[in-house]
Design an enzyme around this catalytic site. Structure first.
Site, mmCIF file in Angstrom:
data_model
loop_
_atom_site.group_PDB
_atom_site.id
_atom_site.type_symbol
_atom_site.label_atom_id
_atom_site.label_comp_id
_atom_site.label_asym_id
_atom_site.label_seq_id
_atom_site.Cartn_x
_atom_site.Cartn_y
_atom_site.Cartn_z
ATOM 1 C CG ASP A 81 -31.593 -5.630 -2.021
ATOM 2 O OD1 ASP A 81 -31.694 -6.864 -2.030
ATOM 3 O OD2 ASP A 81 -30.520 -5.026 -1.852
ATOM 4 C CD GLU A 90 -33.356 -9.327 0.968
ATOM 5 O OE1 GLU A 90 -32.753 -10.369 0.667
ATOM 6 O OE2 GLU A 90 -32.929 -8.184 0.647
#
Length: 541
Positions: free
Chosen positions: A202, A271
């Site tokens: 993330d 990401e």
């Protein structure tokens, strides 16, 4: 040829949002045993891996992306034994397991932060990013939170501000402190030892901040609709030079890769969301000593034109070197693709053609749960929202709940997701006719189209591993070739509702596609693409 340790190159990764997948204990929230119960369904799709959104212990203020124990399973999802059973079931079905690692920030209820905020001289005093107020009491600099407002929150215990790039209940960890990095890598290894095959990272470009806390400059031009830009959020008005994508990130990614290299067959996908996302993807994946793959938000915008698709692909191809991309057109943070790109019109046909396009491009692919059913965005009222992002920006932005509603397994009042009368988000009645049970028996359904095309991708290494060369595009049409080990496949895509006809300049022989997929064809020396169709063909000579 790919070696066994590079299974992730060209892999298709199915993202499972556990809260909304399947509720095994009827408390209204999906859980790990629920995922295990549906592993046969996941395997039937023909994907290579699953990515589990966070299931860690958490106060759930950001629904698991605020972690209070990196090595624990939140009781609403089950326990570590349930996780081990899930991994065993996935591996039994030939599916790899990747989990979400939220390393940039923790929950403000994590024991590390509880200790850090208690004083200026405790053992974890500098595990988070603390700064004194300006002489007039204002925040240390102009950095902004993605979720709106300043990225600094005042703490009365320490009488200092702490940094939070997201919610103020998600304080950023201080990666400039070696002890923090060591502790986080230990949590990563905890899951490696439990048998996970990889990690989705993330906010992988947020880990480091500028130690001088320099102000971000204003963005010279703010264009609504460009990547990550909404004019109702002031975050879009800055060029984020100092609060993320810092050069120090590279050394950390190298340490992380060194750890994963000790566990063969494991992988990472990062990401990346920033003003220079494609360049950052290249930097983070080149050299085989950092991340294995990255994905950006470049295909998660409202721009579905084939011009945008080609420009995005060619930009990353030009700078990627030996790096590797991963692409997605939907996830738990954005409006569902048939609503975002298709305006909820011709949803079955558009679901199929967007899928076929995505699975024909060079790179690995992330598919978000429900895309294989062609689900549109659920239309929720303000009173039904639970997402703090959506609540803050209502009504201009309705948040992320509309793409997170439970999966409809059956065409019945609770969708076969739960027997609880109070699921954590409402079951979307508009999606019930698209339930798995309805599509299983319909050979022309979106579900069967996904299964069929995933089988085609597996059967043709050109689509999984091959080089890509773009030939033509306009706003709705795209043609290119994929080449691998002396074989070349021609791909022609029509995302419009009109017939497209053009000359066959390569002398191609069409592949026979299953009936669920709208196929183009060759008529003499002419290629014909009916509305929302794809032509796959071998290039002769």
């Amino acid at each position: 040829m790919m070696n066994n340790q590079e299974w992730w190159r060209g892999a298709v990764i199915y993202q499972v949002y556990p809260r909304s997948f399947f509720d095994s204990n009827n408390d209204g929230i999906g859980d790990l045993p629920g995922i295990t119960a549906k592993m046969g369904y996941i395997a039937s799709l023909g994907v290579d891996a699953i990515w589990l959104s966070p299931f860690f212990t958490s106060p759930m203020k950001d629904f698991g992306y605020d972690v209070s124990d990196y090595c624990g399973v939140d009781p609403i999802f089950g326990n570590l034994t349930d996780f081990d059973k899930l991994v065993a079931s996935a591996h039994h079905h030939g599916i790899k397991v990747m989990i979400d690692q939220v390393l940039n920030h923790s929950s403000d209820q994590h024991p590390w932060f509880v200790e850090s905020r208690s004083s200026h001289d405790n053992n974890k005093a500098d595990w988070y990013i603390w700064a004194d107020a300006n002489p007039d009491g204002t925040v240390p600099n102009n950095w902004l939170s993605v979720f709106g407002g300043p990225a600094w929150h005042w703490d009365s215990r320490r009488r200092q501000y702490y940094l939070h790039n997201f919610l103020d209940s998600q304080p950023d960890l201080n990666f400039h402190n070696p002890a923090v990095v060591n502790a986080l890598l230990e949590t990563v290894e905890f899951w490696l030892k439990r048998g996970v095959d990889g990690f989705r990272l993330d906010t992988a470009n947020y880990y480091y901040h500028d130690v001088e806390l320099r102000n971000n400059p204003p963005k010279e031009e703010v264009v609504e609709g460009s990547i990550g830009v909404r004019l109702d959020n002031p975050y879009a008005y800055q060029l984020h030079l100092y609060d993320k994508s810092r050069p120090e990130n590279i050394a950390f990614l190298q340490r992380l890769r060194h750890l994963l290299d000790q566990y063969p067959d494991t992988t990472t996908v990062g990401e990346v969301g920033c003003d220079f996302a494609l360049e950052t993807m290249a930097a983070y994946t080149q050299g085989k000593d950092k991340l294995h793959m990255c994905y950006s938000f470049d295909l998660l915008t409202h721009d579905s034109s084939m011009t945008h698709i080609r420009n995005t692909m060619e930009t990353i191809e030009a700078g990627l070197g030996d790096g590797w991309p991963c692409w997605s057109i939907g996830n738990h943070d954005v409006e569902r693709v048939v609503t975002r790109w298709g305006n909820n019109h011709d949803t079955v046909a558009k679901s199929k053609i967007y899928m076929a396009m995505l699975l024909s491009l060079r790179g690995s692919v992330c598919l978000y749960q429900g895309e294989e059913l062609g689900l549109p965005e659920a239309d929720l009222t303000f009173e039904q929202l639970v997402d703090p992002f959506g609540i803050n920006f209502w009504p201009e932005f309705k948040g992320r709940d509309g793409c997170r509603t439970p999966i409809p397994w059956k065409n019945e009042s609770l969708g076969g997701f739960t027997q609880s009368d109070e699921p954590w988000l409402p079951i979307s009645e508009s999606q019930l006719a698209m339930a798995v049970s309805e599509q299983e028996g319909n050979r022309h359904s979106v579900l069967h189209a996904y299964r069929d095309f995933l089988h085609i991708r597996r059967s043709h290494p050109e689509l999984r591993h091959g080089d890509i060369e773009f030939l033509y595009n306009d706003e709705t049409t795209l043609t290119f070739t994929r080449s691998y080990e002396g074989k070349r496949i021609y791909v022609a895509i029509n995302t419009s509702g009109q017939d497209i006809i053009f000359p066959d300049e390569l002398n191609v022989s069409p592949l026979t596609l299953p009936e669920a997929i709208h196929s183009g064809y060759v008529d003499g020396n002419t290629i014909v693409l009916p509305p929302f169709s794809i032509l796959l063909a071998s290039v002769n000579g």
